[in-house]
Design an enzyme around this catalytic site. Structure first.
Site, PDB file in Angstrom:
ATOM      1  N   GLU A 157      -2.559   0.318  -0.108  1.00 24.51           N
ATOM      2  CA  GLU A 157      -1.291   0.350  -1.027  1.00 24.51           C
ATOM      3  C   GLU A 157      -1.433   1.514  -2.069  1.00 24.51           C
ATOM      4  O   GLU A 157      -2.404   1.405  -2.796  1.00 24.51           O
ATOM      5  CB  GLU A 157      -1.229  -1.083  -1.763  1.00 24.51           C
ATOM      6  CG  GLU A 157       0.054  -1.256  -2.411  1.00 24.51           C
ATOM      7  CD  GLU A 157       1.343  -0.862  -1.558  1.00 24.51           C
ATOM      8  OE1 GLU A 157       1.387  -1.182  -0.513  1.00 24.51           O
ATOM      9  OE2 GLU A 157       2.188   0.133  -1.917  1.00 24.51           O
ATOM     10  N   LYS A 186      -7.611   6.492  -0.167  1.00 23.45           N
ATOM     11  CA  LYS A 186      -7.119   5.553  -1.163  1.00 23.45           C
ATOM     12  C   LYS A 186      -8.210   5.776  -2.507  1.00 23.45           C
ATOM     13  O   LYS A 186      -7.581   5.918  -3.594  1.00 23.45           O
ATOM     14  CB  LYS A 186      -7.128   4.307  -0.545  1.00 23.45           C
ATOM     15  CG  LYS A 186      -6.695   3.054  -1.927  1.00 23.45           C
ATOM     16  CD  LYS A 186      -5.496   3.084  -2.503  1.00 23.45           C
ATOM     17  CE  LYS A 186      -5.516   2.422  -3.775  1.00 23.45           C
ATOM     18  NZ  LYS A 186      -4.174   2.643  -4.349  1.00 23.45           N
ATOM     19  N   CYS A 217      -7.544  -0.904 -11.311  1.00 19.79           N
ATOM     20  CA  CYS A 217      -8.183  -0.076 -10.285  1.00 19.79           C
ATOM     21  C   CYS A 217      -8.954   0.975 -10.694  1.00 19.79           C
ATOM     22  O   CYS A 217     -10.032   1.436  -9.862  1.00 19.79           O
ATOM     23  CB  CYS A 217      -7.074   0.116  -9.269  1.00 19.79           C
ATOM     24  SG  CYS A 217      -6.599  -1.399  -8.378  1.00 19.79           S
TER      25      CYS A 217
HETATM   26  P1  NAD Z   1      -5.253  -9.731  -7.808  1.00 19.59           P
HETATM   27  O1  NAD Z   1      -6.486 -10.426  -8.266  1.00 19.59           O
HETATM   28  O2  NAD Z   1      -3.894  -9.763  -8.590  1.00 19.59           O
HETATM   29  O3  NAD Z   1      -4.794 -10.860  -6.339  1.00 19.59           O
HETATM   30  C1  NAD Z   1      -5.722 -11.236  -5.438  1.00 19.59           C
HETATM   31  C2  NAD Z   1      -5.553 -12.544  -5.065  1.00 19.59           C
HETATM   32  O4  NAD Z   1      -6.294 -13.052  -4.088  1.00 19.59           O
HETATM   33  C3  NAD Z   1      -5.848 -13.709  -6.057  1.00 19.59           C
HETATM   34  O5  NAD Z   1      -4.690 -14.431  -6.345  1.00 19.59           O
HETATM   35  C4  NAD Z   1      -6.979 -14.483  -5.515  1.00 19.59           C
HETATM   36  O6  NAD Z   1      -6.941 -15.701  -5.814  1.00 19.59           O
HETATM   37  C5  NAD Z   1      -6.529 -14.180  -3.787  1.00 19.59           C
HETATM   38  N1  NAD Z   1      -7.886 -14.610  -3.098  1.00 19.59           N
HETATM   39  C6  NAD Z   1      -9.117 -14.110  -3.431  1.00 19.59           C
HETATM   40  N2  NAD Z   1      -9.863 -14.579  -2.249  1.00 19.59           N
HETATM   41  C7  NAD Z   1      -8.982 -15.276  -1.418  1.00 19.59           C
HETATM   42  C8  NAD Z   1      -9.173 -16.003  -0.028  1.00 19.59           C
HETATM   43  N3  NAD Z   1     -10.336 -16.046   0.466  1.00 19.59           N
HETATM   44  N4  NAD Z   1      -8.132 -16.571   0.228  1.00 19.59           N
HETATM   45  C9  NAD Z   1      -6.928 -16.539  -0.189  1.00 19.59           C
HETATM   46  N5  NAD Z   1      -6.668 -16.101  -1.454  1.00 19.59           N
HETATM   47  C10 NAD Z   1      -7.842 -15.282  -1.961  1.00 19.59           C
HETATM   48  O7  NAD Z   1      -5.424  -8.469  -7.046  1.00 19.59           O
HETATM   49  P2  NAD Z   1      -4.426  -7.166  -6.889  1.00 19.59           P
HETATM   50  O8  NAD Z   1      -4.236  -6.443  -8.269  1.00 19.59           O
HETATM   51  O9  NAD Z   1      -3.389  -7.648  -6.083  1.00 19.59           O
HETATM   52  O10 NAD Z   1      -5.399  -6.279  -5.804  1.00 19.59           O
HETATM   53  C11 NAD Z   1      -5.856  -6.582  -4.612  1.00 19.59           C
HETATM   54  C12 NAD Z   1      -6.084  -5.423  -3.889  1.00 19.59           C
HETATM   55  O11 NAD Z   1      -5.216  -4.408  -3.982  1.00 19.59           O
HETATM   56  C13 NAD Z   1      -7.395  -4.969  -4.675  1.00 19.59           C
HETATM   57  O12 NAD Z   1      -8.318  -4.350  -3.717  1.00 19.59           O
HETATM   58  C14 NAD Z   1      -6.847  -3.682  -5.570  1.00 19.59           C
HETATM   59  O13 NAD Z   1      -7.714  -2.613  -5.720  1.00 19.59           O
HETATM   60  C15 NAD Z   1      -5.860  -3.255  -4.501  1.00 19.59           C
HETATM   61  N6  NAD Z   1      -4.675  -2.418  -5.168  1.00 19.59           N
HETATM   62  C16 NAD Z   1      -4.254  -3.079  -6.454  1.00 19.59           C
HETATM   63  C17 NAD Z   1      -3.071  -2.150  -6.850  1.00 19.59           C
HETATM   64  C18 NAD Z   1      -2.376  -2.903  -8.232  1.00 19.59           C
HETATM   65  O14 NAD Z   1      -1.430  -2.245  -8.804  1.00 19.59           O
HETATM   66  N7  NAD Z   1      -2.774  -3.907  -8.822  1.00 19.59           N
HETATM   67  C19 NAD Z   1      -2.545  -1.296  -6.303  1.00 19.59           C
HETATM   68  C20 NAD Z   1      -3.225  -0.820  -5.256  1.00 19.59           C
HETATM   69  C21 NAD Z   1      -4.120  -1.584  -4.592  1.00 19.59           C
HETATM   70  C1  UGA Z   2      -2.629   3.320 -10.120  1.00 17.20           C
HETATM   71  C2  UGA Z   2      -1.894   4.431  -9.309  1.00 17.20           C
HETATM   72  O1  UGA Z   2      -0.989   4.962  -9.920  1.00 17.20           O
HETATM   73  C3  UGA Z   2      -1.175   3.808  -8.001  1.00 17.20           C
HETATM   74  O2  UGA Z   2      -0.949   4.927  -7.221  1.00 17.20           O
HETATM   75  C4  UGA Z   2      -2.291   2.837  -7.181  1.00 17.20           C
HETATM   76  O3  UGA Z   2      -2.038   2.276  -6.136  1.00 17.20           O
HETATM   77  C5  UGA Z   2      -3.035   1.829  -8.158  1.00 17.20           C
HETATM   78  O4  UGA Z   2      -3.726   2.601  -9.472  1.00 17.20           O
HETATM   79  C6  UGA Z   2      -4.145   1.184  -7.749  1.00 17.20           C
HETATM   80  O5  UGA Z   2      -4.824   1.350  -6.824  1.00 17.20           O
HETATM   81  O6  UGA Z   2      -4.355   0.103  -8.503  1.00 17.20           O
HETATM   82  P1  UGA Z   2      -1.733   1.627 -11.771  1.00 17.20           P
HETATM   83  O7  UGA Z   2      -3.040   1.395 -12.472  1.00 17.20           O
HETATM   84  O8  UGA Z   2      -0.942   0.406 -11.619  1.00 17.20           O
HETATM   85  O9  UGA Z   2      -1.659   2.525 -10.631  1.00 17.20           O
HETATM   86  O10 UGA Z   2      -0.735   2.475 -13.005  1.00 17.20           O
HETATM   87  P2  UGA Z   2      -0.678   3.883 -13.392  1.00 17.20           P
HETATM   88  O11 UGA Z   2       0.684   4.187 -13.661  1.00 17.20           O
HETATM   89  O12 UGA Z   2      -1.583   4.697 -12.315  1.00 17.20           O
HETATM   90  O13 UGA Z   2      -1.312   4.042 -14.765  1.00 17.20           O
HETATM   91  C7  UGA Z   2      -2.615   3.583 -14.910  1.00 17.20           C
HETATM   92  C8  UGA Z   2      -3.141   3.904 -16.481  1.00 17.20           C
HETATM   93  O14 UGA Z   2      -3.247   5.484 -16.800  1.00 17.20           O
HETATM   94  C9  UGA Z   2      -2.411   3.263 -17.231  1.00 17.20           C
HETATM   95  O15 UGA Z   2      -3.052   2.650 -18.410  1.00 17.20           O
HETATM   96  C10 UGA Z   2      -1.442   4.450 -18.164  1.00 17.20           C
HETATM   97  O16 UGA Z   2      -0.903   4.266 -19.278  1.00 17.20           O
HETATM   98  C11 UGA Z   2      -2.370   5.474 -17.906  1.00 17.20           C
HETATM   99  N1  UGA Z   2      -1.814   7.055 -17.844  1.00 17.20           N
HETATM  100  C12 UGA Z   2      -0.790   7.218 -16.820  1.00 17.20           C
HETATM  101  C13 UGA Z   2      -1.973   7.880 -18.791  1.00 17.20           C
HETATM  102  O17 UGA Z   2      -2.605   7.617 -19.831  1.00 17.20           O
HETATM  103  N2  UGA Z   2      -1.237   9.114 -18.835  1.00 17.20           N
HETATM  104  C14 UGA Z   2      -0.611   9.430 -17.657  1.00 17.20           C
HETATM  105  O18 UGA Z   2      -0.002  10.666 -17.797  1.00 17.20           O
HETATM  106  C15 UGA Z   2      -0.269   8.574 -16.791  1.00 17.20           C
END
Ligand code: NAD
Ligand code: UGA
Length: 463
Positions: free
Chosen positions: A162, A221, A277
């Protein structure tokens, strides 16, 4: 294969919004999001969709439209796995805090648990999709668990990372730059890829759906996040040089961003990147490189984290130095605690580390953030284990009114770029403060000239 039932394990920042959008765009598909966390599921089912556990612009409206129709939130993990043709794994993959790879590698215990549960429950062939961000070659481990502990049914593992960013999750999901799907090169693997392509094709152009082998998808990713974070560390490194030389980092960013080979995005100098992340994924990348003996590759990427830590520390040191080398018993107001605007997520937010440094110097911090709860802020500080919870709560006062937070303060620090901060009555805030009144703009969002004409001593990043 026509997909009519999807299950997603993990109702977090990725699972919740992603599945809500799939349900909205595919009304013929039943989407069930499951989680072990009962409170989280209860919150997703709150009759008032403004109370769902994740704040993202536009999300509550989509949940209101699809929930109960073809979108369901449940704690019945096994039932949802049993019924679904496709199972997304969207659980957390934090940095390991113990054992081998502590502080670097991704902790895959939640992923393994999901694989074992799927293997136990599945009585028909299933497609298992890695939605979580995972180290390259994790699909191999998932496949081995599924094949060795399952009931003899066939599993296809796809990688479908994602790319949404928090604060713009809904817009990113509705209109993604690309959808990446990695799968096996076998006919069964290709069938599984096609089934998932058809789900996304309900709203995403097929030329934006990229298919690759599993390992390229997993590694892409980590690479994408590393490149994005690297740009921020690069401009932040330049911000320090700007401060020494009279150059202005905003002007430098504009000048280089107009080169179409560089581009203007992700060049905003700041107090440092936060979020759940970037740091975790780069540490994981460094660990993977080291585990293959690629020490130069590992050192190269580790530098992105080193600069980011330096930038956060540099910001708190600057506050102390500018306030005549002591902040003991001085009130410092923080505007913003979330790691970026338009989210209530605070994971790895720079605000936490800046507050921790200043409390070490015996400052009193008062905070206002439009979306972050008091308990979350205190938990964030407690998690660092620098001092007792009692000491943290006596050093951190939390306000639901920004003017109250700033009243009587010696300095204000902007930690999040919330739009509303720009519209404040800054003359009124100045009048409420101790003099001289200092302003440290960790996001470069305010108009320095206007603030200086009011009387503030203004400090931005990189100027
Ligand atoms: P999160 O902590 O918000 O959510 C994860 C959820 O999974 C929690 O609610 C937890 O209770 C649940 N969980 C864990 N183990 C479980 C199990 N065995 N059965 C059922 N539920 C279970 O995490 P997130 O931010 O959604 O991130 C999830 C993944 O996506 C990570 O690998 C992260 O790196 C990736 N990712 C996150 C973002 C982001 O913006 N947060 C963007 C892209 C990718
Ligand atoms: C980031 C990536 O942008 C997503 O594509 C990815 O899916 C995600 O991580 C993930 O894998 O979790 P996110 O962390 O939600 O998304 O937000 P960003 O907009 O990337 O910002 C990350 C941090 O960088 C923030 O603290 C933001 O303020 C900072 N940032 C961003 C800067 O300091 N300068 C910039 O120019 C841009």
């Amino acid at each position: 294969m026509k997909i009519t039932k999807i299950c997603c394990i993990g109702a977090g920042y990725v699972g919740g919004p992603t599945m809500a959008v799939i349900a909205q765009k595919c009304p013929h598909v039943q989407v069930t999001v499951v989680d072990l966390n009962e409170q989280r599921i209860k919150d997703w089912n709150d009759p008032n969709t403004d109370n769902i556990p994740i704040y993202e612009p536009g999300l509550s409206e989509i949940v209101a439209e699809a929930r109960g129709r073809n979108l369901f939130f449940s704690t019945e993990v096994e039932k949802a796995i049993d019924e679904a043709q496709i199972i997304f794994i969207s659980v957390n993959t934090p940095t390991k805090t113990y054992g081998k790879g502590k502080g670097m590698a991704a902790d895959l215990k939640y992923i393994e648990l999901c694989a074992r549960q799927i293997a136990k429950v599945a009585k028909e062939n299933k497609i298992v999709v890695e939605k979580s961000t995972l180290p390259v070659r994790t699909a191999e481990a998932i496949k081995s668990i599924l094949d060795n502990t399952g009931n003899g049914v066939q599993f296809q593992i796809l990688s479908n990372p994602e790319f949404l960013a928090e604060g713009t999750a809904v817009a990113d999901l509705l209109n993604p730059d690309r959808i990446l799907i990695g799968g096996d090169i076998t006919p069964e693997g290709q069938d599984a890829i096609n089934a998932l392509v058809e789900v996304y094709a309900n709203w995403v152009d097929k030329d934006k759906i990229l298919t690759t082998n599993v390992w390229s998808s997993e590694l892409s990713k980590l690479t994408a996040n590393a490149f994005l974070a690297q740009r921020i560390s690069s401009i932040n490194a330049m911000s320090e040089l700007c401060e020494k030389t009279g150059a202005d980092v905003t002007e430098v960013a504009k000048a280089i961003g107009m080169d179409s080979r560089i581009g203007p995005k992700f060049l905003k100098a700041s107090v440092g990147f936060g979020g759940s992340c970037f740091q975790k994924d780069i540490l994981n990348l460094v660990y993977i490189a080291k585990s293959y003996g690629l020490n130069e590759v590992a050192d190269y990427w580790e530098q992105v984290i080193i600069i980011n830590d330096h930038q956060k520390r540099r910001f708190s040191s600057k506050i102390v130095q500018t306030l005549y080398n002591t902040v003991a018993d001085k009130k410092i107001a923080f505007l913003g605690w979330a790691f970026k605007k338009d989210t209530n997520d605070t994971r790895e937010s720079a605000a936490i580390y800046v507050a921790d440094d200043l409390i070490n110097e015996q400052a009193k911090i008062s905070v206002y953030d439009p979306k972050v709860s008091r308990s979350k802020m205190l938990n964030d500080l407690d998690y660092l284990q620098t001092r007792s919870s009692e000491e943290n709560s006596s050093s951190l006062a939390i306000f639901d009114n920004p003017y109250e937070a700033c009243k009587g303060s010696h300095a204000i620090a902007i930690l999040t770029e919330w739009d509303e901060f720009v519209a404040y009555d800054w003359q009124k805030i100045y009048d409420l403060m101790h003099k001289p009144a200092f302003l440290f703009d960790g996001r470069n969002i305010l108009n320095s000239k206007e603030l200086e004409s009011i009387g503030f001593i203004y400090n931005g990043i990189g100027s």
